[in-house]
Design a protein around this motif. Structure first.
Motif, PDB file in Angstrom:
ATOM      1  N   ASP A   1       0.865  -1.178   0.000  1.00  0.00           N
ATOM      2  CA  ASP A   1       0.000   0.000   0.000  1.00  0.00           C
ATOM      3  C   ASP A   1       0.901   1.226   0.000  1.00  0.00           C
ATOM      4  O   ASP A   1       1.416   1.635   1.039  1.00  0.00           O
ATOM      5  CB  ASP A   1      -0.905  -0.013   1.229  1.00  0.00           C
ATOM      6  CG  ASP A   1      -1.886   1.156   1.240  1.00  0.00           C
ATOM      7  OD1 ASP A   1      -1.812   2.003   0.331  1.00  0.00           O
ATOM      8  OD2 ASP A   1      -2.716   1.219   2.160  1.00  0.00           O
ATOM      9  N   THR A   2       1.110   1.802  -1.162  1.00  0.00           N
ATOM     10  CA  THR A   2       2.048   2.921  -1.299  1.00  0.00           C
ATOM     11  C   THR A   2       1.325   4.263  -1.420  1.00  0.00           C
ATOM     12  O   THR A   2       1.878   5.228  -1.938  1.00  0.00           O
ATOM     13  CB  THR A   2       2.970   2.704  -2.509  1.00  0.00           C
ATOM     14  OG1 THR A   2       2.167   2.657  -3.700  1.00  0.00           O
ATOM     15  CG2 THR A   2       3.752   1.418  -2.370  1.00  0.00           C
TER      16      THR A   2
ATOM     17  N   GLY B   1      12.908   3.850 -11.106  1.00  0.00           N
ATOM     18  CA  GLY B   1      12.547   2.763 -12.013  1.00  0.00           C
ATOM     19  C   GLY B   1      12.338   1.422 -11.350  1.00  0.00           C
ATOM     20  O   GLY B   1      12.069   0.426 -12.023  1.00  0.00           O
ATOM     21  N   HIS B   2      12.448   1.363 -10.024  1.00  0.00           N
ATOM     22  CA  HIS B   2      12.313   0.101  -9.296  1.00  0.00           C
ATOM     23  C   HIS B   2      11.017   0.072  -8.499  1.00  0.00           C
ATOM     24  O   HIS B   2      10.659   1.047  -7.837  1.00  0.00           O
ATOM     25  CB  HIS B   2      13.485  -0.095  -8.330  1.00  0.00           C
ATOM     26  CG  HIS B   2      14.822  -0.152  -9.001  1.00  0.00           C
ATOM     27  ND1 HIS B   2      15.282  -1.272  -9.652  1.00  0.00           N
ATOM     28  CD2 HIS B   2      15.804   0.786  -9.114  1.00  0.00           C
ATOM     29  CE1 HIS B   2      16.492  -1.040 -10.142  1.00  0.00           C
ATOM     30  NE2 HIS B   2      16.829   0.205  -9.825  1.00  0.00           N
ATOM     31  N   ASP B   3      10.329  -1.084  -8.542  1.00  0.00           N
ATOM     32  CA  ASP B   3       9.208  -1.289  -7.636  1.00  0.00           C
ATOM     33  C   ASP B   3       9.746  -1.418  -6.215  1.00  0.00           C
ATOM     34  O   ASP B   3      10.906  -1.777  -6.008  1.00  0.00           O
ATOM     35  CB  ASP B   3       8.450  -2.567  -8.002  1.00  0.00           C
ATOM     36  CG  ASP B   3       7.743  -2.446  -9.351  1.00  0.00           C
ATOM     37  OD1 ASP B   3       7.466  -1.305  -9.770  1.00  0.00           O
ATOM     38  OD2 ASP B   3       7.486  -3.494  -9.976  1.00  0.00           O
ATOM     39  N   PHE B   4       8.905  -1.149  -5.227  1.00  0.00           N
ATOM     40  CA  PHE B   4       9.300  -1.358  -3.840  1.00  0.00           C
ATOM     41  C   PHE B   4       8.127  -1.927  -3.067  1.00  0.00           C
ATOM     42  O   PHE B   4       6.967  -1.673  -3.404  1.00  0.00           O
ATOM     43  CB  PHE B   4       9.808  -0.056  -3.197  1.00  0.00           C
ATOM     44  CG  PHE B   4       8.784   1.027  -3.073  1.00  0.00           C
ATOM     45  CD1 PHE B   4       8.202   1.317  -1.850  1.00  0.00           C
ATOM     46  CD2 PHE B   4       8.380   1.766  -4.182  1.00  0.00           C
ATOM     47  CE1 PHE B   4       7.252   2.324  -1.737  1.00  0.00           C
ATOM     48  CE2 PHE B   4       7.438   2.765  -4.075  1.00  0.00           C
ATOM     49  CZ  PHE B   4       6.869   3.048  -2.853  1.00  0.00           C
ATOM     50  N   HIS B   5       8.429  -2.733  -2.065  1.00  0.00           N
ATOM     51  CA  HIS B   5       7.390  -3.506  -1.401  1.00  0.00           C
ATOM     52  C   HIS B   5       7.207  -3.169   0.075  1.00  0.00           C
ATOM     53  O   HIS B   5       6.225  -3.580   0.690  1.00  0.00           O
ATOM     54  CB  HIS B   5       7.690  -5.007  -1.524  1.00  0.00           C
ATOM     55  CG  HIS B   5       7.845  -5.455  -2.937  1.00  0.00           C
ATOM     56  ND1 HIS B   5       9.064  -5.469  -3.588  1.00  0.00           N
ATOM     57  CD2 HIS B   5       6.930  -5.873  -3.848  1.00  0.00           C
ATOM     58  CE1 HIS B   5       8.892  -5.893  -4.830  1.00  0.00           C
ATOM     59  NE2 HIS B   5       7.619  -6.141  -5.017  1.00  0.00           N
ATOM     60  N   ASP B   6       8.165  -2.475   0.658  1.00  0.00           N
ATOM     61  CA  ASP B   6       8.035  -2.136   2.069  1.00  0.00           C
ATOM     62  C   ASP B   6       8.890  -0.922   2.391  1.00  0.00           C
ATOM     63  O   ASP B   6       9.579  -0.372   1.526  1.00  0.00           O
ATOM     64  CB  ASP B   6       8.388  -3.320   2.980  1.00  0.00           C
ATOM     65  CG  ASP B   6       9.818  -3.799   2.803  1.00  0.00           C
ATOM     66  OD1 ASP B   6      10.695  -2.983   2.447  1.00  0.00           O
ATOM     67  OD2 ASP B   6      10.081  -4.985   3.048  1.00  0.00           O
ATOM     68  N   ILE B   7       8.853  -0.508   3.650  1.00  0.00           N
ATOM     69  CA  ILE B   7       9.520   0.721   4.065  1.00  0.00           C
ATOM     70  C   ILE B   7      11.040   0.607   3.968  1.00  0.00           C
ATOM     71  O   ILE B   7      11.731   1.613   3.737  1.00  0.00           O
ATOM     72  CB  ILE B   7       9.087   1.103   5.506  1.00  0.00           C
ATOM     73  CG1 ILE B   7       9.495   2.544   5.846  1.00  0.00           C
ATOM     74  CG2 ILE B   7       9.628   0.113   6.519  1.00  0.00           C
ATOM     75  CD1 ILE B   7       8.805   3.594   5.031  1.00  0.00           C
TER      76      ILE B   7
ATOM     77  N   THR C   1      14.252   9.777  -8.627  1.00  0.00           N
ATOM     78  CA  THR C   1      13.185   9.946  -9.610  1.00  0.00           C
ATOM     79  C   THR C   1      11.989   9.094  -9.203  1.00  0.00           C
ATOM     80  O   THR C   1      12.105   7.877  -9.037  1.00  0.00           O
ATOM     81  CB  THR C   1      13.663   9.543 -11.016  1.00  0.00           C
ATOM     82  OG1 THR C   1      14.760  10.381 -11.397  1.00  0.00           O
ATOM     83  CG2 THR C   1      12.539   9.704 -12.024  1.00  0.00           C
ATOM     84  N   LEU C   2      10.849   9.726  -9.032  1.00  0.00           N
ATOM     85  CA  LEU C   2       9.642   9.056  -8.555  1.00  0.00           C
ATOM     86  C   LEU C   2       8.593   8.999  -9.646  1.00  0.00           C
ATOM     87  O   LEU C   2       8.356   9.990 -10.348  1.00  0.00           O
ATOM     88  CB  LEU C   2       9.060   9.805  -7.354  1.00  0.00           C
ATOM     89  CG  LEU C   2      10.008  10.124  -6.184  1.00  0.00           C
ATOM     90  CD1 LEU C   2       9.263  10.920  -5.122  1.00  0.00           C
ATOM     91  CD2 LEU C   2      10.596   8.863  -5.597  1.00  0.00           C
ATOM     92  N   GLU C   3       7.963   7.846  -9.784  1.00  0.00           N
ATOM     93  CA  GLU C   3       6.765   7.720 -10.617  1.00  0.00           C
ATOM     94  C   GLU C   3       5.564   7.796  -9.681  1.00  0.00           C
ATOM     95  O   GLU C   3       5.438   6.985  -8.757  1.00  0.00           O
ATOM     96  CB  GLU C   3       6.757   6.405 -11.389  1.00  0.00           C
ATOM     97  CG  GLU C   3       5.521   6.247 -12.289  1.00  0.00           C
ATOM     98  CD  GLU C   3       5.476   4.911 -12.995  1.00  0.00           C
ATOM     99  OE1 GLU C   3       4.450   4.633 -13.644  1.00  0.00           O
ATOM    100  OE2 GLU C   3       6.453   4.141 -12.881  1.00  0.00           O
ATOM    101  N   VAL C   4       4.708   8.770  -9.924  1.00  0.00           N
ATOM    102  CA  VAL C   4       3.618   9.059  -8.985  1.00  0.00           C
ATOM    103  C   VAL C   4       2.292   9.129  -9.739  1.00  0.00           C
ATOM    104  O   VAL C   4       2.205   9.744 -10.806  1.00  0.00           O
ATOM    105  CB  VAL C   4       3.858  10.399  -8.261  1.00  0.00           C
ATOM    106  CG1 VAL C   4       2.725  10.694  -7.281  1.00  0.00           C
ATOM    107  CG2 VAL C   4       5.204  10.392  -7.551  1.00  0.00           C
TER     108      VAL C   4
END
Length: 440
Positions: free
Chosen positions: A5-6, A33-39, A52-55
């Motif tokens: 839940d991002t 460019g990377h997915d992330f799954h936790d803090i 660089t953030l994709e939002v």
């Protein structure tokens, strides 16, 4: 692993994220460019000068935002603190305290976390039993350190028996991998008489010593047994004699480690010394108190601070009368501090009460597990002061609530007294009694 839940819950004012136009309600899709799954992955990926953030904005439009953050936190708080849900424990430990809780308490009390992210972020202890090889590789890649580990035994069959988990015997192998990759660890051993003490404890401590300096500290704490153990594994509490044996046994190994490694490395919790009627070691024996949050060295730390603080206490006449409630195990220590204050200053009177833990029963006597119902039951009609000091550790998660769901307000109303929580700090202890700051 469930979908992370991002969604952004909050943006820190004046932060890099606010300056870049991010808002609560936006969804962070990827970082560089990377997915992330936790803090942990979020922190790892954002620890760059340029990020660089994709939002996905609140209006559904996707934007690419580049932030120069000078390696600082971006100022983003997510809807869930870990982003992913906390991992629960998959063991059925023979000594588990949560399994010994009475029914009818609030639901969150019964949740058993076993999450390496909480170990790193909040100091929780984990068993490493729910970690895949990929997860281990991920922690090593991100250089997550230190990790706090509940070891209990390094002999695989014994550990599997204690945790009731056939995978539990792999713990030492995982720890070796962590050490080989420069990951530091703090270790905990819950000591159960006749189970993992004696020669089993010797093997565990020497195995962990081999991993020094990456095993940075080891605490040994006695098993805590409540009266709610029907149907659970038959365990014994420590007696005065067995506590004294544990102290001598461990101190012998401390001395060997001190000679070999230049550090004692292993530290016993205060309960052993008190139960054995043996003096608590001096503060220097705890070497900076690496396991203070685990109840190891609390008395030595507070004693050292108190002895410094009382030198600042001016002996002018006062008119102060306060009460203190504490656990049975710390009653003698707190009473001794109170007497020193009374002796130093005319007009100070301190009543100290030992609260017996009837709520949990069994051998539970530490202050941090004292419940509000027992304070009310044992002090109602006895308090003659308008202020009652209690250890802050009696309250849960910075809330004004005891473990039994009794609130501070409930106790205040029942006893007609103001409750004043006090941290395990010798300076604060004196200041809360005086209601004034000490002058350095």
């Amino acid at each position: 692993m469930r979908k992370a839940d991002t969604k952004i819950k909050y943006i820190e004012p004046y932060s890099a994220a606010e300056e870049a136009g991010l808002e609560a309600g936006d969804i962070l899709v990827s970082i560089n460019g990377h997915d992330f799954h936790d803090i942990l992955e979020y922190r790892y990926l954002t620890a760059e000068y340029e990020v660089t953030l994709e939002v996905i904005k609140k209006d559904g439009i996707t934007e690419i935002i580049t932030i120069e953050n000078d390696y600082e936190d971006l100022g983003i708080e997510f809807s869930e603190g870990l982003i992913d849900a906390a991992q629960s424990c998959c063991n059925k430990c023979i000594f588990c305290f949560i399994d010994q809780l009475p029914k009818g308490m609030r639901e969150t009390v019964y949740f058993k976390d076993d999450d390496t992210r909480l170990s790193f972020l909040q100091g929780n202890y984990v068993t490493l039993t729910n970690m895949s090889d990929d997860e281990i590789d991920r922690l090593i890649k991100m250089r997550v350190s230190p990790i706090n580990i509940s070891v209990h035994a390094t002999e695989p069959k014994l550990r599997s028996t204690m945790l009731n988990n056939r995978f539990a015997g792999k713990c030492y192998e995982i720890m070796q991998r962590f050490a080989e990759n420069g990951i530091y660890m703090n270790c905990q051993i819950v000591l159960c008489p006749g189970i993992n003490d004696g020669e089993n404890l010797r093997k565990t401590l020497y195995d962990l010593g081999v991993l020094y300096p990456y095993v940075n500290s080891i605490s040994v704490v006695p098993v805590g047994l409540t009266r709610y153990r029907d149907g659970l594994y038959p365990l014994k509490s420590f007696t005065k004699e067995s506590s004294a044996e544990a102290v001598k046994f461990t101190e012998d190994i401390q001395n060997k480690f001190l000679e070999q490694y230049g550090t004692r490395l292993v530290y016993l919790s205060d309960e052993f010394y008190i139960a054995a009627d043996m003096p608590i070691p001096d503060s220097e024996c705890y070497e900076g108190f690496p396991q203070l949050e685990n109840g190891v060295g609390l008395i030595a730390s507070m004693r050292e601070e108190f002895n410094s603080a009382i030198k600042l206490l001016k002996s002018k006449p006062r008119s102060i009368h306060v009460s203190i409630a504490t656990g049975e195990i710390s009653y003698a220590f707190i009473s001794g501090l109170a007497e020193k204050i009374e002796h130093k200053c005319e007009g100070i009177e301190i009543d100290v009460y030992a609260i017996k833990n009837n709520f949990f029963g069994g051998g539970v006597s530490v202050s941090g597990l004292v419940c509000g119902c027992d304070i009310i039951e044992q002090l109602e009609g006895k308090i003659t002061t308008n202020k009652l000091l209690i250890p802050h550790s009696m309250l849960r998660d910075d809330d004004n609530i005891f473990l039994d769901d009794t609130t501070v307000r409930d106790v205040e109303k029942a006893l007609n007294v103001q409750i004043v929580p006090v941290l395990n700090d010798g300076y604060e202890f004196i200041e809360k009694i005086l209601e004034e700051e000490l002058e350095f």
